[in-house]
Motif scaffolding. Structure first.
Motif, PDB file in Angstrom:
ATOM      1  N   TRP A  11      35.072  61.752  54.334  1.00 22.82           N
ATOM      2  CA  TRP A  11      34.789  60.420  53.792  1.00 22.82           C
ATOM      3  C   TRP A  11      33.313  60.268  53.440  1.00 22.82           C
ATOM      4  O   TRP A  11      32.960  59.402  52.640  1.00 22.82           O
ATOM      5  N   ASN A  14      31.696  60.796  49.564  1.00 22.99           N
ATOM      6  CA  ASN A  14      31.680  59.785  48.509  1.00 22.99           C
ATOM      7  C   ASN A  14      30.291  59.733  47.870  1.00 22.99           C
ATOM      8  O   ASN A  14      29.275  59.669  48.570  1.00 22.99           O
ATOM      9  N   ARG A 155      33.767  68.621  45.822  1.00 20.38           N
ATOM     10  CA  ARG A 155      33.799  68.398  44.373  1.00 20.38           C
ATOM     11  C   ARG A 155      32.755  69.258  43.672  1.00 20.38           C
ATOM     12  O   ARG A 155      31.660  69.466  44.173  1.00 20.38           O
ATOM     13  N   GLU A 250      40.528  53.430  53.128  1.00 18.18           N
ATOM     14  CA  GLU A 250      40.771  53.931  51.774  1.00 18.18           C
ATOM     15  C   GLU A 250      40.725  55.457  51.777  1.00 18.18           C
ATOM     16  O   GLU A 250      40.092  56.058  52.643  1.00 18.18           O
ATOM     17  N   ASP A 253      36.814  60.220  48.766  1.00 18.91           N
ATOM     18  CA  ASP A 253      36.467  60.581  47.393  1.00 18.91           C
ATOM     19  C   ASP A 253      35.568  61.806  47.451  1.00 18.91           C
ATOM     20  O   ASP A 253      34.412  61.714  47.875  1.00 18.91           O
ATOM     21  N   PRO A 254      36.083  62.995  47.053  1.00 24.16           N
ATOM     22  CA  PRO A 254      37.384  63.267  46.440  1.00 24.16           C
ATOM     23  C   PRO A 254      38.523  63.229  47.454  1.00 24.16           C
ATOM     24  O   PRO A 254      38.289  63.394  48.657  1.00 24.16           O
ATOM     25  N   PRO A 255      39.771  63.019  46.959  1.00 22.55           N
ATOM     26  CA  PRO A 255      40.918  62.904  47.867  1.00 22.55           C
ATOM     27  C   PRO A 255      41.264  64.236  48.519  1.00 22.55           C
ATOM     28  O   PRO A 255      40.880  65.308  48.051  1.00 22.55           O
TER      29      PRO A 255
END
Length: 275
Positions: A11, A14, A155, A250, A253-255
């Protein structure tokens, strides 16, 4: 309170959170090294300015890394923080047989006093500022300075797979995070790759703790161990991250892929119950 995860917290990747994570981790690494380095060495933050894009908007961010320098002073022993590990985690040795031909790039002006650079990769290293970063990287690898490269971002393309930035590394499929160390005395002679060049790599999944890695000094002085998980835990606990439990409502990001997402949800549920 520690993070819900045994290693890196996905998490925190992000783009809006990562700059604070990056800076906090760099500060903890600096502190740990200054407590661990033998006399004659010191660690300081190395500031660089890069362009970071958020939702199409570009802004300038000053992002510190950690440099290990040498001083003529002999004060300071090899103190070790309580709870910090000192045994280096086993690495995978990657020889010149694993490496493609290197492309020459422009020379980056390095300080003659630099002994090792601890580089924490950012999104800009992998995207917007990739070319500039690769040029700096190859210049460093052609110098007598060591390199510790920490990639805690899933990512983006791995910079270690781009031959413009130096001899490349084959990253195993499924690797989430990556740490590489290059000792100057194991590089052989340029141009690279050469028979003597090798990387030391740590290829990590989500469930793996961050490793203890060696920070090269001058060859005659060997190296000191750096416990990256200890540094991450301190950055997490001393920063705002443990106070922001709402972020876990939530997806990251990325999932995460489905199996990893289920595992992460179980970790977060246990973490909430322990608060």
């Amino acid at each position: 309170m520690p993070s819900p995860f045994p290693g890196m917290d996905p998490w925190l990747e992000n783009p809006r959170v990562w700059p604070d994570v990056h800076n906090a981790l760099a500060g903890e690494i600096r502190a740990v090294l200054n407590d661990s380095l033998p006399g004659g060495y010191y660690a300081q933050l190395e500031e660089r300015t890069e362009i970071v894009a958020f939702d199409g908007d570009e802004s300038f961010k000053a992002v510190p890394d950690v440099g290990v320098g040498r001083t003529s002073d002999s004060d300071g022993g090899a103190a070790v923080l309580t709870g910090m590990r000192t045994e280096v985690t086993p690495s995978v040795r990657l020889t010149a047989d694993d490496l493609p031909t290197l492309l020459d790039v422009g020379v980056y002006d390095l300080s003659n006093d630099l002994v090792t650079l601890v580089e924490i990769l950012s999104p800009a290293n992998k995207r917007q500022n990739r070319q500039e970063f690769l040029e700096k990287r190859i210049t460093l690898l052609r110098s007598d300075a060591g390199l510790v490269e920490i990639d805690l971002l899933r990512r983006g393309r791995r910079v270690c797979g781009d031959s413009i930035g130096g001899p490349t590394v084959r990253v195993p499929v499924g690797t989430a995070y990556l740490v590489l160390v290059s000792r100057p005395w194991e590089r052989g002679e340029p141009p690279y790759p050469s028979e003597g060049f090798c990387w030391h790599g740590w290829f990590l999944n989500l469930a793996d703790p961050l490793p203890v890695v060696p920070v090269p000094l001058r060859e005659a002085d060997g190296e000191v161990p750096l416990d990256l998980q200890y540094c991450f835990n301190a950055a997490y606990d001393r920063g705002p991250f443990r106070r922001q439990a709402s972020r876990y409502a939530e997806p990251p990001d990325p999932p995460l892929p489905p199996p990893a997402a289920e595992w992460a949800a179980q970790r977060i549920a246990a973490w909430r119950n322990a608060r």
